[in-house]
Write an enzyme that holds these catalytic residues in place. Structure first.
Site, PDB file in Angstrom:
ATOM      1  N   TRP A 174       2.925   4.434   4.163  1.00 55.09           N
ATOM      2  CA  TRP A 174       1.473   4.320   3.644  1.00 55.09           C
ATOM      3  C   TRP A 174       0.806   5.520   4.377  1.00 55.09           C
ATOM      4  CZ3 TRP A 174      -3.008   3.396   6.303  1.00 55.09           C
ATOM      5  CH2 TRP A 174      -4.409   3.490   5.466  1.00 55.09           C
ATOM      6  N   GLU A 211       4.088   2.661  -0.259  1.00 63.33           N
ATOM      7  CA  GLU A 211       3.122   1.719  -0.452  1.00 63.33           C
ATOM      8  C   GLU A 211       1.795   2.256  -1.186  1.00 63.33           C
ATOM      9  OE1 GLU A 211       1.510  -0.322   3.240  1.00 63.33           O
ATOM     10  OE2 GLU A 211       0.211  -1.657   2.231  1.00 63.33           O
ATOM     11  N   LYS A 245      -2.045   2.366  -3.138  1.00 64.03           N
ATOM     12  CA  LYS A 245      -3.508   1.838  -2.678  1.00 64.03           C
ATOM     13  C   LYS A 245      -4.388   2.192  -3.959  1.00 64.03           C
ATOM     14  CE  LYS A 245      -6.451   0.885   0.866  1.00 64.03           C
ATOM     15  NZ  LYS A 245      -6.454   0.798   2.332  1.00 64.03           N
ATOM     16  N   ASP A 287       1.149  -4.152  -1.874  1.00 58.02           N
ATOM     17  CA  ASP A 287       0.353  -4.821  -0.861  1.00 58.02           C
ATOM     18  C   ASP A 287      -0.883  -5.406  -1.890  1.00 58.02           C
ATOM     19  OD1 ASP A 287      -2.371  -5.447   0.784  1.00 58.02           O
ATOM     20  OD2 ASP A 287      -1.355  -4.147   2.120  1.00 58.02           O
ATOM     21  N   HIS A 329      -4.483  -4.068  -2.650  1.00 58.78           N
ATOM     22  CA  HIS A 329      -4.458  -2.903  -2.964  1.00 58.78           C
ATOM     23  C   HIS A 329      -4.455  -2.561  -4.358  1.00 58.78           C
ATOM     24  CE1 HIS A 329      -2.553  -0.787   1.139  1.00 58.78           C
ATOM     25  NE2 HIS A 329      -3.436  -1.783   1.166  1.00 58.78           N
ATOM     26  N   HIS A 385       3.490  -6.519   1.195  1.00 63.98           N
ATOM     27  CA  HIS A 385       2.591  -6.869   2.211  1.00 63.98           C
ATOM     28  C   HIS A 385       1.815  -8.064   1.744  1.00 63.98           C
ATOM     29  CE1 HIS A 385       2.425  -2.970   4.949  1.00 63.98           C
ATOM     30  NE2 HIS A 385       3.367  -3.748   5.049  1.00 63.98           N
ATOM     31  N   ASP A 401      -9.953  -4.396  -0.036  1.00 59.90           N
ATOM     32  CA  ASP A 401      -8.749  -4.625   1.034  1.00 59.90           C
ATOM     33  C   ASP A 401      -9.324  -4.844   2.147  1.00 59.90           C
ATOM     34  OD1 ASP A 401      -5.961  -4.241   1.838  1.00 59.90           O
ATOM     35  OD2 ASP A 401      -6.409  -2.293   2.296  1.00 59.90           O
ATOM     36  N   ASP A 452      -8.255  -7.364   4.469  1.00 58.96           N
ATOM     37  CA  ASP A 452      -6.960  -7.827   5.297  1.00 58.96           C
ATOM     38  C   ASP A 452      -7.401  -8.920   6.089  1.00 58.96           C
ATOM     39  OD1 ASP A 452      -4.652  -5.859   5.027  1.00 58.96           O
ATOM     40  OD2 ASP A 452      -6.192  -4.662   5.288  1.00 58.96           O
ATOM     41  N   ASP A 501       0.525  -8.560   6.139  1.00 61.23           N
ATOM     42  CA  ASP A 501      -0.264  -7.443   6.704  1.00 61.23           C
ATOM     43  C   ASP A 501      -1.992  -7.727   6.623  1.00 61.23           C
ATOM     44  OD1 ASP A 501      -1.413  -5.083   7.036  1.00 61.23           O
ATOM     45  OD2 ASP A 501      -1.072  -4.034   5.314  1.00 61.23           O
TER      46      ASP A 501
HETATM   47  C1  RNT Z   1      -3.532   0.119   4.545  1.00 61.58           C
HETATM   48  C2  RNT Z   1      -2.005  -0.345   4.371  1.00 61.58           C
HETATM   49  C3  RNT Z   1      -0.996  -0.443   5.529  1.00 61.58           C
HETATM   50  C4  RNT Z   1      -1.652  -0.811   6.816  1.00 61.58           C
HETATM   51  C5  RNT Z   1      -0.772  -1.174   7.936  1.00 61.58           C
HETATM   52  C6  RNT Z   1      -1.321  -1.166   9.314  1.00 61.58           C
HETATM   53  O1  RNT Z   1      -4.147  -0.295   3.739  1.00 61.58           O
HETATM   54  O2  RNT Z   1      -2.117  -1.843   3.737  1.00 61.58           O
HETATM   55  O3  RNT Z   1      -0.033  -1.110   5.152  1.00 61.58           O
HETATM   56  O4  RNT Z   1      -2.342  -2.029   6.693  1.00 61.58           O
HETATM   57  O5  RNT Z   1       0.318  -0.339   7.785  1.00 61.58           O
HETATM   58 ZN    ZN Z   2      -0.277  -2.826   3.501  1.00 63.54          ZN
END
Ligand code: RNT
Ligand code: ZN
Length: 415
Positions: free
Chosen positions: A183, A224, A226, A257, A260, A284, A292, A294, A323
């Site tokens: 990523w 990955e 986004k 993810d 994303h 993720h 995003d 998290d 994640d």
């Molecule tokens: C960031 C991505 C990525 C990170 C991690 C720490 O938007 O989701 O995967 O969160 O690698």
């Molecule tokens: Zn991620």
């Protein structure tokens, strides 16, 4: 009749075998991210997460060293049932005498040897790995692998190549594949003048990374995508279309993810689309709140939908990783709540009479399908979950009390 026996009967009415679901759940590996324990800081001096990602909160007890983080992981993992893998970032290298002397493009397998010893000691199923293309001085103008500055671009290519070698070592040592997820934060805050060139440079960089010799049977590479990040709102180089085409044409994996995408897009619907073309899909699992962000994974509808698609598509085809990073609450609790919620949702999915429901869909018996799916929601899932915990030695369910004790004894002493 005890509660489990009565739950078993309730599910049996729908043709679901709860014992089988419990046994299957215990075999599905979840790759747990190391970075919830220290707010994505790592050990190599990169500092707080940057590049469109942000950890917010200042709850006491952040792990600052390998010793502290591994101690926290050991404890947190002891509260997480099921098969576990450890997901590491390159920034968690234990550099020893090399600290300050070498940069990320020169990290070697030996810098991860303590992690391997630790993972074996606590009986993990494998280790996954991520190059850390953020929180670093070589991120120039927000760009890494897509930078027009050749020194910058080549630095990150070398870092990712080094990561493949490290991954090979991790796979070899652990006797299990290693997923390497790439990523990069690359993008622009405002309307770009050229959307194509950065993508062509990213493509070239990825080709250069993959051109090194690595064991494709043991090291799986994923990319990955986004949609946007904070400070990178207008343009993301590695968006969904870019990476899906890249992965498809290069024989590597996509990593989805669920933070994303645009808020009404759902990863549950993307998993089967990709499984129509790929042998494997990586995830993720996170929770985005408006963006995003998290947040810790909660037991919510979309998580259940994602897990239904994992179970229906074949749990061996989906590599589940977590994640999220919340620094505003006890980090051990954040870890355990999120991991357990994924497990609960997997159990929920395993307890659906999937063949029966699919049959109704194929017969266009939509009235009955709706009725059945709604009835199923009220079955006693909690009793099956309790039995699962008991069976594998995780009951009585006093884990939160133990987290509070750990906070008092260990975390609160970290000043
Ligand atoms: C960031 C991505 C990525 C990170 C991690 C720490 O938007 O989701 O995967 O969160 O690698
Ligand atoms: Zn991620």
């Amino acid at each position: 009749m005890n509660r489990y026996d009565s739950a078993k009967e309730a599910f049996a009415k729908f043709g679901v075998d709860t014992d089988r679901a419990i046994a299957a759940l215990n075999e599905i590996p979840v790759s747990v991210h190391c970075w919830q324990g220290d707010d994505v800081v790592g050990f190599d001096g990169g500092g707080a997460a940057s590049g469109g990602i942000q950890t917010t909160g200042n709850y006491p007890g952040r792990a600052r060293t390998f010793e502290e983080l591994s101690e926290d992981i050991r404890f947190a993992f002891s509260l997480m049932p099921g098969k576990k893998r450890l997901n590491l970032h390159a920034s968690y290298a234990i550099l020893g005498d090399d600290a300050g002397k070498i940069d990320r493009d020169a990290y070697r397998p030996e810098h991860f040897a303590p992690w391997v010893r630790f993972a074996k000691e606590i009986g993990l199923d494998g280790i996954d790995f991520n190059p850390t293309c953020f929180s670093h001085a070589m991120v120039k103008d927000g760009l890494t692998l897509s930078s027009p500055d050749e020194d910058v671009r080549r630095f990150w290519v070398r870092h990712c190549q080094a990561s493949l070698k490290i991954a090979e070592y991790l796979a070899e040592e652990m006797g299990s594949h290693c997923l390497v997820n790439i990523w990069v934060p690359d993008g622009y805050k405002d309307v770009p003048a050229d959307r194509l060139s950065p993508r062509l440079r990213l493509k070239k960089s990825l080709d250069e990374i993959l051109s090194v010799n690595y064991n494709k049977n043991k090291v799986y590479v994923a990319v990955e995508s986004k949609v946007f990040g904070i400070g990178v709102e207008s343009y993301t180089v590695g968006n969904n279309e870019f990476y899906q085409n890249y992965a498809a044409t290069r024989g590597i994996c996509c990593l989805l993810d669920n933070g994303h995408y645009h808020p009404t897009e759902v990863v549950s619907d993307k998993i089967p689309s990709l499984l129509a073309f790929y042998d494997k899909v990586a995830l993720h699992v996170t929770r985005g709140v408006r963006w995003d962000s998290d947040h810790v994974i909660l037991y919510e509808d979309e998580l259940k939908e994602i897990c239904k698609e994992i179970v229906r598509g074949g749990a061996d085809k989906v590599m589940i990783g977590l994640d999220y990073f919340d620094a505003s609450i006890n980090r051990i609790s954040a870890w355990v709540v999120g991991q357990r919620n994924v497990q609960k949702a997997l159990l929920f999915a395993l307890l659906q009479p999937n063949d029966y429901l699919r049959g109704l869909q194929d017969k266009a018996a939509f009235t009955r399908l709706m009725y059945a799916q709604e009835e199923l929601k009220m079955l006693p899932y909690g009793d099956v979950w309790a039995e699962y915990l008991k069976k594998y030695g995780y009951a009585p369910d006093d884990w939160f009390v133990r987290v509070e004790e750990y906070e008092k004894k260990v975390l609160s002493k970290r000043k």
